[in-house]
Design an enzyme around this catalytic site. Structure first.
Site, PDB file in Angstrom:
ATOM      1  N   HIS A  19     151.023  63.349  92.496  1.00 54.47           N
ATOM      2  CA  HIS A  19     152.050  64.258  91.981  1.00 54.47           C
ATOM      3  C   HIS A  19     152.371  63.897  90.540  1.00 54.47           C
ATOM      4  O   HIS A  19     151.754  62.990  89.971  1.00 54.47           O
ATOM      5  CB  HIS A  19     153.281  64.300  92.897  1.00 54.47           C
ATOM      6  CG  HIS A  19     153.975  62.983  93.074  1.00 54.47           C
ATOM      7  ND1 HIS A  19     154.581  62.315  92.038  1.00 54.47           N
ATOM      8  CD2 HIS A  19     154.176  62.219  94.171  1.00 54.47           C
ATOM      9  CE1 HIS A  19     155.128  61.202  92.487  1.00 54.47           C
ATOM     10  NE2 HIS A  19     154.891  61.110  93.785  1.00 54.47           N
ATOM     11  N   HIS A  22     152.900  60.211  89.455  1.00 50.98           N
ATOM     12  CA  HIS A  22     151.653  59.454  89.276  1.00 50.98           C
ATOM     13  C   HIS A  22     150.958  59.899  87.994  1.00 50.98           C
ATOM     14  O   HIS A  22     150.399  59.101  87.261  1.00 50.98           O
ATOM     15  CB  HIS A  22     150.693  59.694  90.445  1.00 50.98           C
ATOM     16  CG  HIS A  22     151.283  59.425  91.794  1.00 50.98           C
ATOM     17  ND1 HIS A  22     151.274  60.345  92.812  1.00 50.98           N
ATOM     18  CD2 HIS A  22     151.904  58.329  92.294  1.00 50.98           C
ATOM     19  CE1 HIS A  22     151.855  59.837  93.871  1.00 50.98           C
ATOM     20  NE2 HIS A  22     152.255  58.617  93.592  1.00 50.98           N
ATOM     21  N   CYS A 127     161.790  47.305 105.967  1.00 55.83           N
ATOM     22  CA  CYS A 127     161.619  48.723 105.627  1.00 55.83           C
ATOM     23  C   CYS A 127     160.135  49.000 105.467  1.00 55.83           C
ATOM     24  O   CYS A 127     159.471  48.420 104.600  1.00 55.83           O
ATOM     25  CB  CYS A 127     162.354  49.073 104.336  1.00 55.83           C
ATOM     26  SG  CYS A 127     162.000  50.775 103.818  1.00 55.83           S
ATOM     27  N   CYS A 130     159.200  50.534 101.990  1.00 58.71           N
ATOM     28  CA  CYS A 130     159.080  49.570 100.886  1.00 58.71           C
ATOM     29  C   CYS A 130     158.094  48.469 101.220  1.00 58.71           C
ATOM     30  O   CYS A 130     157.730  47.674 100.345  1.00 58.71           O
ATOM     31  CB  CYS A 130     160.414  48.909 100.573  1.00 58.71           C
ATOM     32  SG  CYS A 130     161.691  50.049 100.085  1.00 58.71           S
ATOM     33  N   CYS A 144     168.096  51.235 104.016  1.00 62.43           N
ATOM     34  CA  CYS A 144     167.324  50.881 102.820  1.00 62.43           C
ATOM     35  C   CYS A 144     167.909  51.656 101.633  1.00 62.43           C
ATOM     36  O   CYS A 144     168.098  52.866 101.733  1.00 62.43           O
ATOM     37  CB  CYS A 144     165.859  51.266 103.022  1.00 62.43           C
ATOM     38  SG  CYS A 144     164.942  51.348 101.471  1.00 62.43           S
ATOM     39  N   HIS A 147     165.023  54.339 100.649  1.00 63.97           N
ATOM     40  CA  HIS A 147     164.558  55.343 101.613  1.00 63.97           C
ATOM     41  C   HIS A 147     165.665  55.897 102.501  1.00 63.97           C
ATOM     42  O   HIS A 147     165.432  56.822 103.276  1.00 63.97           O
ATOM     43  CB  HIS A 147     163.421  54.775 102.474  1.00 63.97           C
ATOM     44  CG  HIS A 147     162.190  54.505 101.675  1.00 63.97           C
ATOM     45  ND1 HIS A 147     161.986  53.332 100.992  1.00 63.97           N
ATOM     46  CD2 HIS A 147     161.115  55.283 101.422  1.00 63.97           C
ATOM     47  CE1 HIS A 147     160.820  53.392 100.360  1.00 63.97           C
ATOM     48  NE2 HIS A 147     160.280  54.559 100.602  1.00 63.97           N
ATOM     49  N   LYS A 296     164.628  62.115  92.857  1.00 62.39           N
ATOM     50  CA  LYS A 296     163.305  61.611  92.518  1.00 62.39           C
ATOM     51  C   LYS A 296     162.274  62.407  93.313  1.00 62.39           C
ATOM     52  O   LYS A 296     162.527  62.792  94.440  1.00 62.39           O
ATOM     53  CB  LYS A 296     163.238  60.127  92.876  1.00 62.39           C
ATOM     54  CG  LYS A 296     161.978  59.458  92.388  1.00 62.39           C
ATOM     55  CD  LYS A 296     161.827  58.075  92.985  1.00 62.39           C
ATOM     56  CE  LYS A 296     160.394  57.594  92.819  1.00 62.39           C
ATOM     57  NZ  LYS A 296     160.080  56.473  93.680  1.00 62.39           N
ATOM     58  N   LYS A 299     157.245  62.429  98.486  1.00 62.97           N
ATOM     59  CA  LYS A 299     156.648  63.224  99.546  1.00 62.97           C
ATOM     60  C   LYS A 299     157.660  63.448 100.665  1.00 62.97           C
ATOM     61  O   LYS A 299     157.761  64.533 101.227  1.00 62.97           O
ATOM     62  CB  LYS A 299     155.415  62.518 100.078  1.00 62.97           C
ATOM     63  CG  LYS A 299     154.582  63.438 100.933  1.00 62.97           C
ATOM     64  CD  LYS A 299     153.358  62.759 101.452  1.00 62.97           C
ATOM     65  CE  LYS A 299     152.563  63.731 102.308  1.00 62.97           C
ATOM     66  NZ  LYS A 299     151.481  63.056 102.988  1.00 62.97           N
TER      67      LYS A 299
HETATM   68  O1  ME8 Z   1     154.379  51.656  94.545  1.00 62.05           O
HETATM   69  N1  ME8 Z   1     158.577  59.323  88.299  1.00 62.05           N
HETATM   70  O2  ME8 Z   1     152.567  53.038  94.875  1.00 62.05           O
HETATM   71  P1  ME8 Z   1     153.226  54.486  94.755  1.00 62.05           P
HETATM   72  C1  ME8 Z   1     157.801  58.526  87.573  1.00 62.05           C
HETATM   73  N2  ME8 Z   1     151.137  51.048  95.721  1.00 62.05           N
HETATM   74  N3  ME8 Z   1     156.770  57.817  88.070  1.00 62.05           N
HETATM   75  C2  ME8 Z   1     156.522  57.926  89.379  1.00 62.05           C
HETATM   76  C3  ME8 Z   1     157.311  58.745  90.210  1.00 62.05           C
HETATM   77  C4  ME8 Z   1     158.380  59.477  89.609  1.00 62.05           C
HETATM   78  N4  ME8 Z   1     159.154  60.303  90.282  1.00 62.05           N
HETATM   79  N5  ME8 Z   1     156.832  58.655  91.456  1.00 62.05           N
HETATM   80  C5  ME8 Z   1     155.760  57.808  91.409  1.00 62.05           C
HETATM   81  C6  ME8 Z   1     153.205  51.830  94.806  1.00 62.05           C
HETATM   82  N6  ME8 Z   1     155.571  57.367  90.162  1.00 62.05           N
HETATM   83  C7  ME8 Z   1     152.288  50.663  95.006  1.00 62.05           C
HETATM   84  C8  ME8 Z   1     151.924  50.087  93.658  1.00 62.05           C
HETATM   85  S1  ME8 Z   1     150.633  48.359  92.111  1.00 62.05           S
HETATM   86  C9  ME8 Z   1     149.922  46.874  92.284  1.00 62.05           C
HETATM   87  C10 ME8 Z   1     151.055  48.877  93.697  1.00 62.05           C
HETATM   88  C11 ME8 Z   1     154.488  56.470  89.697  1.00 62.05           C
HETATM   89  O3  ME8 Z   1     152.172  55.427  95.204  1.00 62.05           O
HETATM   90  C12 ME8 Z   1     155.031  55.270  88.983  1.00 62.05           C
HETATM   91  O4  ME8 Z   1     153.998  54.684  88.250  1.00 62.05           O
HETATM   92  O5  ME8 Z   1     154.537  54.523  95.398  1.00 62.05           O
HETATM   93  C13 ME8 Z   1     155.419  54.377  90.128  1.00 62.05           C
HETATM   94  O6  ME8 Z   1     155.612  53.038  89.734  1.00 62.05           O
HETATM   95  C14 ME8 Z   1     154.215  54.559  91.009  1.00 62.05           C
HETATM   96  O7  ME8 Z   1     153.861  55.936  90.852  1.00 62.05           O
HETATM   97  C15 ME8 Z   1     154.482  54.248  92.468  1.00 62.05           C
HETATM   98  O8  ME8 Z   1     153.365  54.673  93.188  1.00 62.05           O
END
Ligand code: ME8
Length: 648
Positions: A19, A22, A127, A130, A144, A147, A296, A299
């Site tokens: 999304h 990301h 959680c 998290c 949490c 969440h 925020k 999903k």
């Molecule tokens: O946390 N605004 O993965 P994740 C801005 N797998 N950036 C956002 C966002 C938003 N609303 N939502 C997601 C994880 N992101 C772990 C990470 S790393 C070793 C492991 C982006 O799929 C942003 O970069 O939940 C955030 O830090 C990341 O997606 C979280 O992705």
């Protein structure tokens, strides 16, 4: 040897499809990567997917798939999403890759052997979202904080990483390296976490509860905690420990994350590295959240916007521009499609696109389609050169600090400056005077050269647009990104270069807007003119209309944002105007004014007429012009007035 740059994004969980959150982190990484390439650095850009852990198992179960098949499907969605936005990572890593699993196992064993991993019983509120335990004081009403789900107390025997042993070292390191975590607010946040005693980190999950993970090398009844596994991707993707990529790029590591994962990256990761005897990364660069209507994007909230849909609707570079320009790196930003359209229309179509098409059209018309030879220059040209030199300096400084929005603002000052230069130099007037041919050539050359440099500076942000601009100026685009030295080299555009006018760089997005209910003015009291100039009629005798009759007219100052001839019409010019809001206006002034000279002018319009169609184009306001029966002169306010100012 070239200097090096290594930029990473988080590896994304495969429990959600890509999304715009990301997209943002990955786009920033791509832009930084291209920027450093343009400076001549050897660069490496890594992204990927995080595939182990309970969340992924749950998501797979919902689809009735086994975890690996599910992870394969979603990981592919991420891998395929990025090239669609012209995002080109060098490495897409998956935590299910054999090579990654080997490195995680190696590091676990090393830290275990050094005595920093121990076995103990532990209880806490777990959680799944998290993937971590919470202590009582962190919960909000038993839930949490992220969440908002009620958490249950879980007690089990597990392995722990002795993180607390590195607390003092980490505090010292962050204090000594003031930009290790940036912007500063996040450095302060980490220091504030660290002002409380740090607990050791539970790094295992019993297989009785979870099997989808990397088995601990020293106890096969357990899998590794997903964060201890995931963070190591930044090393395993470089072929740690033996690959030359690792020794070359690791010292230059720049991690990009959002604030949600500050703690794992700001605390777990540096202490894990320290315990494994590895140097810390260079910088942790933390941005805020993209929000939709104050929440925020996530999903679970069902408010996901897919990057691919935006790209299909608005185009790659329009989407890239919006995200890079709109967010102040470090702060939260708000996404709306209206905001995106506004940026496209105002910054891309009206400002950059117009400047480019005005310039090329004039070169086609007044210089046979070839970049002219410049003659003598004056103060205006020096001012334009200075503006560009300052912009180049600012772009370089701001990008290095991750202030991408500021770099773009600085570039748009140049584009604004170039548009004003067109208005002030009025090449269409110069073209009427054979004695001014030299001056005309100089002006056109300066415009084209400014646009060449703008294109080069823009290349890391909007690569396709930069390529189009350079190609249409008759130049080659050096893939993957043109070198920075060429930017500062004024005069790099060879005279004689053939230009290609081509279509608009960014077509304006038409939005159906509510035209305010117009109060129709009394008929026939005002010339219906600019559209159809007629012989001047005598000033009406002083029979005296009541003042209310005049007050029915909503007269406003408007700025012309863009202008073009209506196809197949000699007289009609279609303009986009800003009168506080954007509207389309069609006026019959084409025999007295060219579209190029209208852009940037402040005019006076009647704003509350019912829209009318002229040769198929809807006109939503009427321009005022004086008419002596032969020629028209548009009515303009004397001096500067903001668009929308009332005329009475
Ligand atoms: O946390 N605004 O993965 P994740 C801005 N797998 N950036 C956002 C966002 C938003 N609303 N939502 C997601 C994880 N992101 C772990 C990470 S790393 C070793 C492991 C982006 O799929 C942003 O970069 O939940 C955030 O830090 C990341 O997606 C979280 O992705």
């Amino acid at each position: 040897m070239n200097p090096v740059y290594y930029v990473t994004t988080p590896i994304y969980y495969v429990n959600a499809e890509p999304h715009i959150g990301h997209l943002y982190s990955t786009l920033v990484a791509d832009t930084l990567n291209r920027f450093y390439q343009s400076l001549g650095y050897a660069t490496r850009f890594q992204t990927g997917t995080d595939e182990h852990g309970e969340k992924v198992v749950q998501a797979a179960q919902k689809e009735g798939k086994d975890a690996k098949a599910y992870a394969d499907r979603v990981s592919r969605l991420f891998r395929e999403a990025w090239p669609e936005l012209n995002i080109r990572p060098d490495r897409f890593i998956r935590t299910t890759d054999e090579a990654h699993i080997r490195v995680v196992t190696q590091i676990l064993q090393r830290v275990y052997d050094s005595g920093d991993i121990y076995f103990s019983e532990y209880g806490g509120h777990y959680c799944v979202g998290c993937e971590r335990f919470y202590v009582d004081r962190e919960l909000v009403d038993g839930c949490c904080p992220d969440h908002k789900q009620e958490l249950h107390y879980v007690k089990e025997a597990n392995y722990f990483f002795r993180m607390s042993a590195y607390q003092d070292w980490l505090i010292g390191y962050i204090r000594e390296n003031s930009d290790f975590i940036r912007p500063e607010r996040y450095r302060n946040e980490v220091l504030s976490f660290l002002s409380e005693p740090l607990e050791d980190l539970c790094i295992s999950r019993p297989k009785s509860r979870l099997t989808w993970g990397i088995t601990l090398p020293f106890d096969d009844r357990y899998v590794t905690y997903v964060w201890f596994d995931a963070l190591i991707n930044y090393l395993s993707g470089l072929g740690y420990p033996d690959d030359a990529l690792y020794s070359r790029f690791w010292p230059a590591a720049e991690h990009i994350i959002a604030k949600d994962i500050l703690k794992p990256h700001g605390i777990y990761w540096p202490t894990m590295l320290k315990a494994a005897g590895i140097e810390p990364y260079r910088h942790l660069n933390v941005h805020g959240y993209w929000n939709l209507e104050q929440s925020k994007i996530s999903k679970s909230l069902g408010n996901v916007i897919r990057p691919r849909d935006l790209k299909d609707k608005y185009g790659v570079d329009a989407v890239r521009y919006f995200f890079l320009r709109e967010m102040v790196f470090g702060l939260d930003a708000h996404f709306s499609e209206e905001g995106l359209i506004q940026r496209i229309n105002a910054d891309l179509a009206n400002n950059l696109g117009n400047c480019f098409s005005r310039t090329l059209t004039m070169i086609a018309r007044y210089s046979g389609g070839l970049v002219p030879v410049p003659g003598e220059t004056g103060a205006e040209e020096e001012a334009l050169k200075d503006l560009l030199a300052r912009c180049a300096r600012e772009v370089r400084q701001e990008v290095q600090k991750f202030a991408l929005h500021k770099a773009l603002m600085s570039l748009w000052e140049v584009i604004d400056g170039a548009n004003k230069y067109i208005d002030a130099q009025a090449p269409w007037t110069l073209a009427k005077d054979p004695g001014k041919a030299d001056r005309l050539q100089t002006v056109l050359y300066f415009l084209a050269e400014t646009l060449r440099q703008v294109a080069l500076l823009l290349a890391p942000f909007l690569p396709q647009t930069a390529e189009q601009m350079l190609t249409r100026l008759g130049l080659q685009y050096d893939a993957p990104v043109p070198q920075w030295d060429r930017v500062l080299d004024w005069g790099g555009l060879p005279p004689g270069s053939p230009v290609e006018v081509g279509p608009a760089l960014f077509p304006r997005i038409e939005v159906k807007k509510e035209v305010p209910a117009a109060t129709p003015p009394p008929k026939k009291q005002v010339e219906a003119a600019p559209q159809a100039p007629a012989a001047p009629s005598p000033v009406p005798p002083q029979t005296g209309l009541p003042i209310e009759a005049f007050q029915q007219w909503d007269l406003r100052v408007a700025r012309v944002l863009s202008a073009e001839r209506v196809p197949k019409s000699k007289k009609l010019i279609r303009m986009e105007i800003d009168l506080g809001e954007q509207r389309t206006l069609v006026a019959g002034i084409g025999q007295d004014y060219s579209p190029e000279e209208m852009v940037g002018k402040h005019i006076v319009v009647v704003a509350n007429l019912q829209p009318t169609k002229l040769m198929g184009v809807e006109s939503q306001a009427m321009l005022l012009a004086a008419n002596d029966g032969e020629h028209l002169k548009i009515v303009v306010p004397e001096g500067e007035m903001p668009p929308g100012a009332k005329v009475k």
